[in-house]
Design a protein around this motif. Sequence first.
Motif, PDB file in Angstrom:
ATOM      1  N   LYS A   1       0.831  -1.205   0.000  1.00  0.00           N
ATOM      2  CA  LYS A   1       0.000   0.000   0.000  1.00  0.00           C
ATOM      3  C   LYS A   1       0.869   1.261   0.000  1.00  0.00           C
ATOM      4  O   LYS A   1       0.513   2.273  -0.620  1.00  0.00           O
ATOM      5  CB  LYS A   1      -0.899  -0.010   1.229  1.00  0.00           C
ATOM      6  N   LEU A   2       2.024   1.196   0.682  1.00  0.00           N
ATOM      7  CA  LEU A   2       2.943   2.331   0.714  1.00  0.00           C
ATOM      8  C   LEU A   2       3.879   2.361  -0.483  1.00  0.00           C
ATOM      9  O   LEU A   2       4.685   3.285  -0.620  1.00  0.00           O
ATOM     10  CB  LEU A   2       3.769   2.293   2.010  1.00  0.00           C
ATOM     11  N   GLY A   3       3.785   1.355  -1.339  1.00  0.00           N
ATOM     12  CA  GLY A   3       4.635   1.317  -2.524  1.00  0.00           C
ATOM     13  C   GLY A   3       6.056   0.860  -2.270  1.00  0.00           C
ATOM     14  O   GLY A   3       6.928   1.057  -3.117  1.00  0.00           O
ATOM     15  N   LEU A   4       6.309   0.204  -1.127  1.00  0.00           N
ATOM     16  CA  LEU A   4       7.657  -0.279  -0.823  1.00  0.00           C
ATOM     17  C   LEU A   4       8.014  -1.526  -1.616  1.00  0.00           C
ATOM     18  O   LEU A   4       9.187  -1.752  -1.943  1.00  0.00           O
ATOM     19  CB  LEU A   4       7.788  -0.553   0.686  1.00  0.00           C
ATOM     20  N   ILE A   5       7.018  -2.369  -1.921  1.00  0.00           N
ATOM     21  CA  ILE A   5       7.241  -3.572  -2.721  1.00  0.00           C
ATOM     22  C   ILE A   5       6.133  -3.682  -3.757  1.00  0.00           C
ATOM     23  O   ILE A   5       5.047  -3.113  -3.603  1.00  0.00           O
ATOM     24  CB  ILE A   5       7.261  -4.841  -1.832  1.00  0.00           C
ATOM     25  N   ASP A   6       6.416  -4.431  -4.833  1.00  0.00           N
ATOM     26  CA  ASP A   6       5.433  -4.591  -5.904  1.00  0.00           C
ATOM     27  C   ASP A   6       4.632  -5.875  -5.768  1.00  0.00           C
ATOM     28  O   ASP A   6       3.514  -5.967  -6.296  1.00  0.00           O
ATOM     29  CB  ASP A   6       6.137  -4.580  -7.269  1.00  0.00           C
ATOM     30  N   GLU A   7       5.202  -6.867  -5.121  1.00  0.00           N
ATOM     31  CA  GLU A   7       4.516  -8.147  -4.947  1.00  0.00           C
ATOM     32  C   GLU A   7       4.794  -8.678  -3.546  1.00  0.00           C
ATOM     33  O   GLU A   7       5.774  -8.278  -2.910  1.00  0.00           O
ATOM     34  CB  GLU A   7       4.977  -9.160  -5.993  1.00  0.00           C
ATOM     35  N   PRO A   8       3.950  -9.546  -3.044  1.00  0.00           N
ATOM     36  CA  PRO A   8       4.128 -10.042  -1.663  1.00  0.00           C
ATOM     37  C   PRO A   8       5.480 -10.733  -1.475  1.00  0.00           C
ATOM     38  O   PRO A   8       5.964 -11.433  -2.373  1.00  0.00           O
ATOM     39  CB  PRO A   8       2.968 -11.024  -1.482  1.00  0.00           C
ATOM     40  N   TYR A   9       6.067 -10.504  -0.305  1.00  0.00           N
ATOM     41  CA  TYR A   9       7.345 -11.139   0.040  1.00  0.00           C
ATOM     42  C   TYR A   9       7.063 -12.376   0.885  1.00  0.00           C
ATOM     43  O   TYR A   9       6.277 -12.331   1.834  1.00  0.00           O
ATOM     44  CB  TYR A   9       8.221 -10.160   0.818  1.00  0.00           C
ATOM     45  N   LEU A  10       7.705 -13.474   0.540  1.00  0.00           N
ATOM     46  CA  LEU A  10       7.478 -14.745   1.247  1.00  0.00           C
ATOM     47  C   LEU A  10       8.385 -14.817   2.470  1.00  0.00           C
ATOM     48  O   LEU A  10       9.462 -15.406   2.440  1.00  0.00           O
ATOM     49  CB  LEU A  10       7.737 -15.920   0.301  1.00  0.00           C
ATOM     50  N   PHE A  11       7.929 -14.230   3.557  1.00  0.00           N
ATOM     51  CA  PHE A  11       8.746 -14.180   4.773  1.00  0.00           C
ATOM     52  C   PHE A  11       9.069 -15.570   5.313  1.00  0.00           C
ATOM     53  O   PHE A  11      10.172 -15.817   5.778  1.00  0.00           O
ATOM     54  CB  PHE A  11       8.019 -13.370   5.860  1.00  0.00           C
ATOM     55  N   LEU A  12       8.090 -16.464   5.268  1.00  0.00           N
ATOM     56  CA  LEU A  12       8.237 -17.773   5.893  1.00  0.00           C
ATOM     57  C   LEU A  12       8.654 -18.861   4.907  1.00  0.00           C
ATOM     58  O   LEU A  12       8.723 -20.037   5.280  1.00  0.00           O
ATOM     59  CB  LEU A  12       6.926 -18.187   6.575  1.00  0.00           C
ATOM     60  N   GLN A  13       8.932 -18.493   3.674  1.00  0.00           N
ATOM     61  CA  GLN A  13       9.431 -19.449   2.684  1.00  0.00           C
ATOM     62  C   GLN A  13      10.825 -19.079   2.174  1.00  0.00           C
ATOM     63  O   GLN A  13      11.538 -19.934   1.655  1.00  0.00           O
ATOM     64  CB  GLN A  13       8.467 -19.535   1.487  1.00  0.00           C
ATOM     65  N   ASN A  14      11.200 -17.823   2.292  1.00  0.00           N
ATOM     66  CA  ASN A  14      12.512 -17.371   1.841  1.00  0.00           C
ATOM     67  C   ASN A  14      13.563 -17.745   2.881  1.00  0.00           C
ATOM     68  O   ASN A  14      13.436 -17.390   4.061  1.00  0.00           O
ATOM     69  CB  ASN A  14      12.486 -15.857   1.613  1.00  0.00           C
ATOM     70  N   VAL A  15      14.618 -18.425   2.441  1.00  0.00           N
ATOM     71  CA  VAL A  15      15.630 -18.910   3.386  1.00  0.00           C
ATOM     72  C   VAL A  15      16.376 -17.771   4.077  1.00  0.00           C
ATOM     73  O   VAL A  15      16.954 -17.960   5.157  1.00  0.00           O
ATOM     74  CB  VAL A  15      16.632 -19.842   2.676  1.00  0.00           C
ATOM     75  N   ASP A  16      16.381 -16.592   3.475  1.00  0.00           N
ATOM     76  CA  ASP A  16      17.091 -15.459   4.072  1.00  0.00           C
ATOM     77  C   ASP A  16      16.300 -14.780   5.183  1.00  0.00           C
ATOM     78  O   ASP A  16      16.880 -14.065   6.007  1.00  0.00           O
ATOM     79  CB  ASP A  16      17.432 -14.418   2.993  1.00  0.00           C
ATOM     80  N   SER A  17      14.998 -14.991   5.222  1.00  0.00           N
ATOM     81  CA  SER A  17      14.174 -14.296   6.214  1.00  0.00           C
ATOM     82  C   SER A  17      13.622 -15.217   7.297  1.00  0.00           C
ATOM     83  O   SER A  17      13.049 -14.733   8.273  1.00  0.00           O
ATOM     84  CB  SER A  17      12.991 -13.599   5.516  1.00  0.00           C
ATOM     85  N   ILE A  18      13.808 -16.522   7.166  1.00  0.00           N
ATOM     86  CA  ILE A  18      13.233 -17.451   8.135  1.00  0.00           C
ATOM     87  C   ILE A  18      13.835 -17.257   9.518  1.00  0.00           C
ATOM     88  O   ILE A  18      13.120 -17.101  10.519  1.00  0.00           O
ATOM     89  CB  ILE A  18      13.409 -18.917   7.654  1.00  0.00           C
ATOM     90  N   VAL A  19      15.171 -17.247   9.614  1.00  0.00           N
ATOM     91  CA  VAL A  19      15.816 -17.090  10.922  1.00  0.00           C
ATOM     92  C   VAL A  19      15.505 -15.730  11.546  1.00  0.00           C
ATOM     93  O   VAL A  19      15.180 -15.661  12.738  1.00  0.00           O
ATOM     94  CB  VAL A  19      17.343 -17.319  10.811  1.00  0.00           C
ATOM     95  N   PRO A  20      15.588 -14.608  10.804  1.00  0.00           N
ATOM     96  CA  PRO A  20      15.192 -13.331  11.418  1.00  0.00           C
ATOM     97  C   PRO A  20      13.767 -13.324  11.954  1.00  0.00           C
ATOM     98  O   PRO A  20      13.520 -12.748  13.025  1.00  0.00           O
ATOM     99  CB  PRO A  20      15.359 -12.328  10.268  1.00  0.00           C
ATOM    100  N   VAL A  21      12.830 -13.953  11.258  1.00  0.00           N
ATOM    101  CA  VAL A  21      11.447 -14.003  11.746  1.00  0.00           C
ATOM    102  C   VAL A  21      11.373 -14.799  13.047  1.00  0.00           C
ATOM    103  O   VAL A  21      10.717 -14.384  14.016  1.00  0.00           O
ATOM    104  CB  VAL A  21      10.523 -14.623  10.676  1.00  0.00           C
ATOM    105  N   ILE A  22      12.042 -15.941  13.097  1.00  0.00           N
ATOM    106  CA  ILE A  22      12.043 -16.759  14.324  1.00  0.00           C
ATOM    107  C   ILE A  22      12.676 -15.986  15.475  1.00  0.00           C
ATOM    108  O   ILE A  22      12.211 -16.052  16.622  1.00  0.00           O
ATOM    109  CB  ILE A  22      12.793 -18.087  14.078  1.00  0.00           C
ATOM    110  N   ILE A  23      13.731 -15.227  15.192  1.00  0.00           N
ATOM    111  CA  ILE A  23      14.386 -14.424  16.227  1.00  0.00           C
ATOM    112  C   ILE A  23      13.431 -13.366  16.774  1.00  0.00           C
ATOM    113  O   ILE A  23      13.330 -13.159  17.986  1.00  0.00           O
ATOM    114  CB  ILE A  23      15.668 -13.775  15.664  1.00  0.00           C
ATOM    115  N   ILE A  24      12.703 -12.685  15.882  1.00  0.00           N
ATOM    116  CA  ILE A  24      11.765 -11.639  16.309  1.00  0.00           C
ATOM    117  C   ILE A  24      10.676 -12.220  17.207  1.00  0.00           C
ATOM    118  O   ILE A  24      10.374 -11.688  18.277  1.00  0.00           O
ATOM    119  CB  ILE A  24      11.142 -10.950  15.078  1.00  0.00           C
ATOM    120  N   VAL A  25      10.094 -13.340  16.785  1.00  0.00           N
ATOM    121  CA  VAL A  25       9.022 -13.959  17.576  1.00  0.00           C
ATOM    122  C   VAL A  25       9.560 -14.451  18.915  1.00  0.00           C
ATOM    123  O   VAL A  25       8.908 -14.299  19.963  1.00  0.00           O
ATOM    124  CB  VAL A  25       8.375 -15.108  16.784  1.00  0.00           C
ATOM    125  N   SER A  26      10.758 -15.043  18.916  1.00  0.00           N
ATOM    126  CA  SER A  26      11.345 -15.557  20.162  1.00  0.00           C
ATOM    127  C   SER A  26      11.656 -14.425  21.127  1.00  0.00           C
ATOM    128  O   SER A  26      11.477 -14.575  22.344  1.00  0.00           O
ATOM    129  CB  SER A  26      12.606 -16.363  19.856  1.00  0.00           C
TER     130      SER A  26
END
Length: 321
Positions: free
Chosen positions: A169-194
């Motif tokens: 909505k803010l125009g930062l990305i053009d298509e949805p980012y796969l946070f929980l499928q992309n290998v580069d973002s999986i560990v950061p997401v787990i760290i944030i939740v933990s």
Amino acid sequence: MSANTEAAVPATSAMQASPVRQGRMVRLWADVKRNKVSYLFLAPFLLLFTFFTIIPIFMSVGLSFTYYNILEAPKFIGLSNYKLLFVDDDIFLKAIGITLKFAFITGPLGYAMAFLLAWLISQIPVKYRFFYTLCFYTPSITSAVAMSVVWLYLFAGDRKGLLNYYAMKLGLIDEPYLFLQNVDSIVPVIIIVSLWMSMGVGFLAFLAGLQNVPKDLYEAGAIDGIRYRWQELIYITVPAVKPQLLFGAVLQVVSSLTVFDVSIQLVGLPSPLYAGHTILTHLYDYAFIKFEMGYASAIAVVLFAMMIGLNRVIFKLLGRD
């Protein structure tokens, strides 16, 4: 010196050592009889600790040298499980790296956050402390399944995911980012939740310790020239709550090395390309899915050794007194 004389020396030493041992046993038994009421109060805990902690540890160490699949009797195979772990099991080596990365980020950050939040809460009026304590402590006692519903909605990889929705909505990305499928973002997401769920028993221990620091110390500090809150924190508060700091550090090490529920609920088992695979996840896979209990026991022994090593470092830093 003759052979008879040389043989007599060890025998004499053994005879001297035996009364020493007997004297220690006599003193120990006398101490038990003198404090029998205290030992009776300790007995339930000691029994439970022995049967559910000490004995399982020794059984796990023993099973780690065997092949055991539950259906058949354990078969001794020596160090084969450990050789497989560190030489042939690439997934386990990857899990060690992910777990250590997770521990060295969430451990210090979660520890610092718990202490600083407890310190800030201890500075506000007493009538408001319960509300703030409840707000920060609730995530740690909420099940990972319940919490994952909120975080899955936040990090969902479609247009309905909260982060993707506002980012597009803010125009930062053009298509949805796969946070929980992309290998580069999986560990950061787990760290944030933990980190969000890290305000547990250690946080309560910090809060209890901070509220019980004698007020006389602060008054004496003010007389000696302390003028600012950060000076009170460094020179008075931290030394006064050192036992709670040690207790919280031990809990933080254990929790950071045993991350499991958050990873399973967010990215599944196995995670994409094993990007969120931790040591405890690997243990669960072999113990309760593949039923290779001997191999799982070897993983548990390695994890236990890592915990002992890190806790020894913590005791050297915080447990000198």
